[in-house]
Scaffold this motif. Sequence first.
Motif, mmCIF file in Angstrom:
data_model
loop_
_atom_site.group_PDB
_atom_site.id
_atom_site.type_symbol
_atom_site.label_atom_id
_atom_site.label_comp_id
_atom_site.label_asym_id
_atom_site.label_seq_id
_atom_site.Cartn_x
_atom_site.Cartn_y
_atom_site.Cartn_z
ATOM 1 N N TYR A 112 -3.282 5.923 -1.559
ATOM 2 C CA TYR A 112 -4.343 6.700 -0.830
ATOM 3 C C TYR A 112 -3.593 8.167 -0.586
ATOM 4 O O TYR A 112 -2.429 8.133 -0.410
ATOM 5 N N HIS A 113 -4.411 8.901 -0.512
ATOM 6 C CA HIS A 113 -4.041 10.482 -0.415
ATOM 7 C C HIS A 113 -3.825 10.635 1.173
ATOM 8 O O HIS A 113 -4.740 10.079 1.996
ATOM 9 N N VAL A 114 -2.952 11.435 1.470
ATOM 10 C CA VAL A 114 -2.276 11.638 2.969
ATOM 11 C C VAL A 114 -2.317 13.250 2.818
ATOM 12 O O VAL A 114 -1.603 13.831 1.963
ATOM 13 N N VAL A 122 0.899 -1.246 -0.023
ATOM 14 C CA VAL A 122 0.024 -0.139 0.006
ATOM 15 C C VAL A 122 0.880 1.104 -0.044
ATOM 16 O O VAL A 122 1.893 1.439 0.786
ATOM 17 N N PHE A 123 0.640 2.223 -0.805
ATOM 18 C CA PHE A 123 1.300 3.463 -0.945
ATOM 19 C C PHE A 123 0.512 4.836 -0.521
ATOM 20 O O PHE A 123 -0.845 4.881 -0.739
ATOM 21 N N LEU A 124 1.055 5.586 0.281
ATOM 22 C CA LEU A 124 0.616 6.716 0.942
ATOM 23 C C LEU A 124 1.214 7.909 0.140
ATOM 24 O O LEU A 124 2.508 8.161 0.460
ATOM 25 N N GLU A 125 0.198 8.772 -0.424
ATOM 26 C CA GLU A 125 1.085 9.723 -0.948
ATOM 27 C C GLU A 125 0.248 11.144 -0.719
ATOM 28 O O GLU A 125 -0.797 11.169 -0.508
ATOM 29 N N GLU A 126 1.183 12.307 -0.871
ATOM 30 C CA GLU A 126 0.545 13.609 -0.334
ATOM 31 C C GLU A 126 -0.046 14.425 -1.480
ATOM 32 O O GLU A 126 -0.889 15.069 -1.357
ATOM 33 N N ASP A 127 0.341 13.997 -2.970
ATOM 34 C CA ASP A 127 -0.123 14.843 -3.999
ATOM 35 C C ASP A 127 -1.366 14.082 -4.836
ATOM 36 O O ASP A 127 -0.924 13.030 -5.436
ATOM 37 N N LYS A 128 -2.374 14.384 -4.759
ATOM 38 C CA LYS A 128 -3.664 13.917 -5.524
ATOM 39 C C LYS A 128 -3.407 13.719 -6.952
ATOM 40 O O LYS A 128 -3.404 12.810 -7.627
#
Length: 288
Positions: free
Chosen positions: A151-153, A129-135
Amino acid sequence: MRANKPQSPFNLKIILICFFFLFLLFLILRSTFSYSQQNNSPPHAETATNPNPNPKDCSFIPTCTKIAPSLAHALVHYATLNITPQQTLKEISVSLKILEKKSPCNFLVFGLGHDSLMWTSLNHGGRTVFLEEDKSWIQQINAQIPSLESYHVNYDTKVTQADELLEISEREECRTVSDPRFSKCQLALKGLPSEIYDIDWDLIMVDAPTGYFDGAPGRMSAIYTAGLMARNRENGETDVFVHDVDRVVEDKFSKALLCEGYLREQEGRIRHFTIPSHRTRSARPFCP
């Protein structure tokens, strides 16, 4: 995990292609070995499970040696990609050693980028699973590789707050092990999807958010939350990797919050920590 520095794409591209071929060869050899063991078993063992074996039927063979579609996709992707991942071969090898032992497993990655398909493929059969700041970056990568789970963070910190947050991390509320959702520590990330908190992660890679300029979110909260998740797992241990430790924030926060006593290896710009569950021994100190 997005590229922000010039690379030497041709050499790294060749290395990555070779890297994947070696990994696939390992899987094929392992499958072949498993099949040869089955063939050496007593005849009655086979007839007990399948009284009418058909050699041409792949379902009769315990493990077929066909390359999994996800791995084949990864090979084609990197063979035709002109952009290379940020980590060097030696840095990637640090995580690969652990993945070879633990995969298929639960692998959480802070950051989404051109190396994401590689991590998913190396954890074939597990959950990555990847968590990313940039939509917008999530949309761009998902358009290219829709199979990735990301998923966006939202981060509410800035690199300029690092010194203040490092002092805050020494307070009692930040040294108390709990579910990050219920932590009173300012550094804990509380807005992740609920299932992220419910899983015992076997590996966590911190390669985001952006942290190379003053106005960037920095990785202070990501590093703290990764360590808290590792300590709060029900049992066992979590391998945590932090990239870009040549930078001040990643260097100081990884040593202070993941603890030098848990440090197992550093190769180039990546550090590997092994953090045990603190729930199995309540008196265990935050750092050994």
